[in-house]
Scaffold this active site. Structure first.
Site, PDB file in Angstrom:
ATOM      1  CG  HIS A  54       2.061  47.547  12.091  1.00  0.00           C
ATOM      2  ND1 HIS A  54       3.297  48.153  12.184  1.00  0.00           N
ATOM      3  CD2 HIS A  54       1.781  47.483  10.767  1.00  0.00           C
ATOM      4  CE1 HIS A  54       3.743  48.442  10.961  1.00  0.00           C
ATOM      5  NE2 HIS A  54       2.837  48.044  10.091  1.00  0.00           N
ATOM      6  CD  GLU A  56       3.390  46.393  17.630  1.00  0.00           C
ATOM      7  OE1 GLU A  56       4.616  46.524  17.656  1.00  0.00           O
ATOM      8  OE2 GLU A  56       2.754  46.160  16.578  1.00  0.00           O
ATOM      9  CB  CYS A  88       3.640  50.012  16.718  1.00  0.00           C
ATOM     10  SG  CYS A  88       2.741  49.317  15.311  1.00  0.00           S
ATOM     11  NE  ARG A 196      -3.720  34.273   4.526  1.00  0.00           N
ATOM     12  CZ  ARG A 196      -3.666  34.972   5.650  1.00  0.00           C
ATOM     13  NH1 ARG A 196      -2.486  35.283   6.162  1.00  0.00           N
ATOM     14  NH2 ARG A 196      -4.752  35.369   6.259  1.00  0.00           N
ATOM     15  CG  ASP A 213      16.722  30.437 -19.682  1.00  0.00           C
ATOM     16  OD1 ASP A 213      15.825  29.780 -19.134  1.00  0.00           O
ATOM     17  OD2 ASP A 213      16.820  30.548 -20.913  1.00  0.00           O
TER      18      ASP A 213
END
Length: 308
Positions: A54, A56, A88, A196, A213
């Site tokens: 992460h 941090e 974290c 991406r 649909d």
């Protein structure tokens, strides 16, 4: 109260957090800046992709021992549980961080939350610091959580009269720009691909029902795939159904720039009820007009892409 140095650090954290857009879902794109005890920037980091460290942790690794006694400036409340990565809040405690500034509180926090655990350990914690600015990046993720479905963005190219037409070179160029902030792109032929490119092996499993649909089935399949933001390139049967069902959150129209020598009037933008203009710009020979759905309480939803 946050200092001017800390506010500048938060804006830097917000800016770098966008580096993870399109690669972190279903997790959010988060940024973090570490200031040492004297207020100097000694580390920064962002969440690169799902399953990786992460923000941090990356910022603390960059700061090293200089983080001790310093300040962590982070765009989202540090997590308080261990999953694919360690908690974290504990990483901040282990680094001997003395002060933490948080922009947005995490609605997915389990138990008392990372901010509460930091406070219990004696850390000086300030929350909602530049929250509205942080939602520029975190808004779509936050909206997806509250709505329990992806934020859907429909891109349509029109003729001068405002009638939808098959995507041309202009729509493909705009798609190439927009795709990087979306998890998935669904083309006019119904094919789905990651927004991406080169996202380090993060692959969405999108079943055929994602382009079914039934609008409800389509959204359920996209949600199950873990997508938080989806770009739909239209017009198509699926995009029209999603729009009619009130499931599109953002609508972008590409319309030719009118010729000044012509006396004909261009068609007005055909936005459904409940949409408000959020951005109008020019790209080459096209006007790019974006509108977002206005919530029941009024005003564009905070943090929606393009909301102002």
């Amino acid at each position: 109260m946050p200092t001017s140095v800390e506010l500048a650090a938060m804006r830097r954290a917000i800016i770098i957090s966008a580096s993870g857009l399109g690669a972190t879902s279903p997790n959010p794109a988060v940024g973090c800046v570490i200031l040492d005890a004297a207020g100097r920037t000694v580390g920064e980091g962002y969440h690169l992709r799902k399953g990786a460290a992460h923000a941090e942790v990356n910022a603390l690794m960059a700061a090293g021992p200089r983080a001790a006694g310093g300040t962590a400036v982070v765009t989202l409340e540090p997590c308080n549980h261990e999953g694919l990565t360690p908690a974290c809040h504990q990483a901040l405690l282990d680094a001997k961080i003395a002060r933490v500034l948080i922009a947005v509180m995490d609605p997915t926090s389990r138990g008392e939350g990372g901010a509460a655990r930091l406070r219990l350990a004696g850390v000086d914690v300030h929350t909602h610091v530049l929250e509205e600015e942080a939602l520029v990046v975190l808004g779509p993720w936050y909206t997806s959580l509250s709505g329990q479905r992806p934020v859907l963005h429909l891109l349509i190219q029109t003729d001068a009269a405002g009638n939808p037409i098959a995507p041309g070179a202009e729509a493909l160029a705009e798609t190439a720009v927009q795709r990087h902030e979306h998890d998935l792109v669904i083309s006019i032929d119904g094919s789905a691909e990651e927004g991406r490119e080169g996202s380090h092996g993060r692959v969405f499993s999108v079943p055929a029902s994602a382009v079914a649909d039934d609008p409800g089935a389509s959204v359920a399949a996209l949600t199950e795939a873990g997508a938080r933001t989806v770009l739909l390139v239209g017009p198509s049967k699926v995009s029209e159904q999603l729009l009619s069902a009130g499931l599109v959150d953002r609508l972008t129209l590409l319309q030719p720039v009118p010729e000044p020598s012509q006396n004909t009037m261009g068609g007005p933008p055909r936005f459904p009820d409940g949409f408000v203009l959020s951005r109008v710009t020019r790209a080459g020979g096209q006007l790019v007009v974006t509108a977002v759905r206005r919530p029941a309480h009024g005003g564009p939803r905070a943090g929606d892409p393009g909301a102002v």
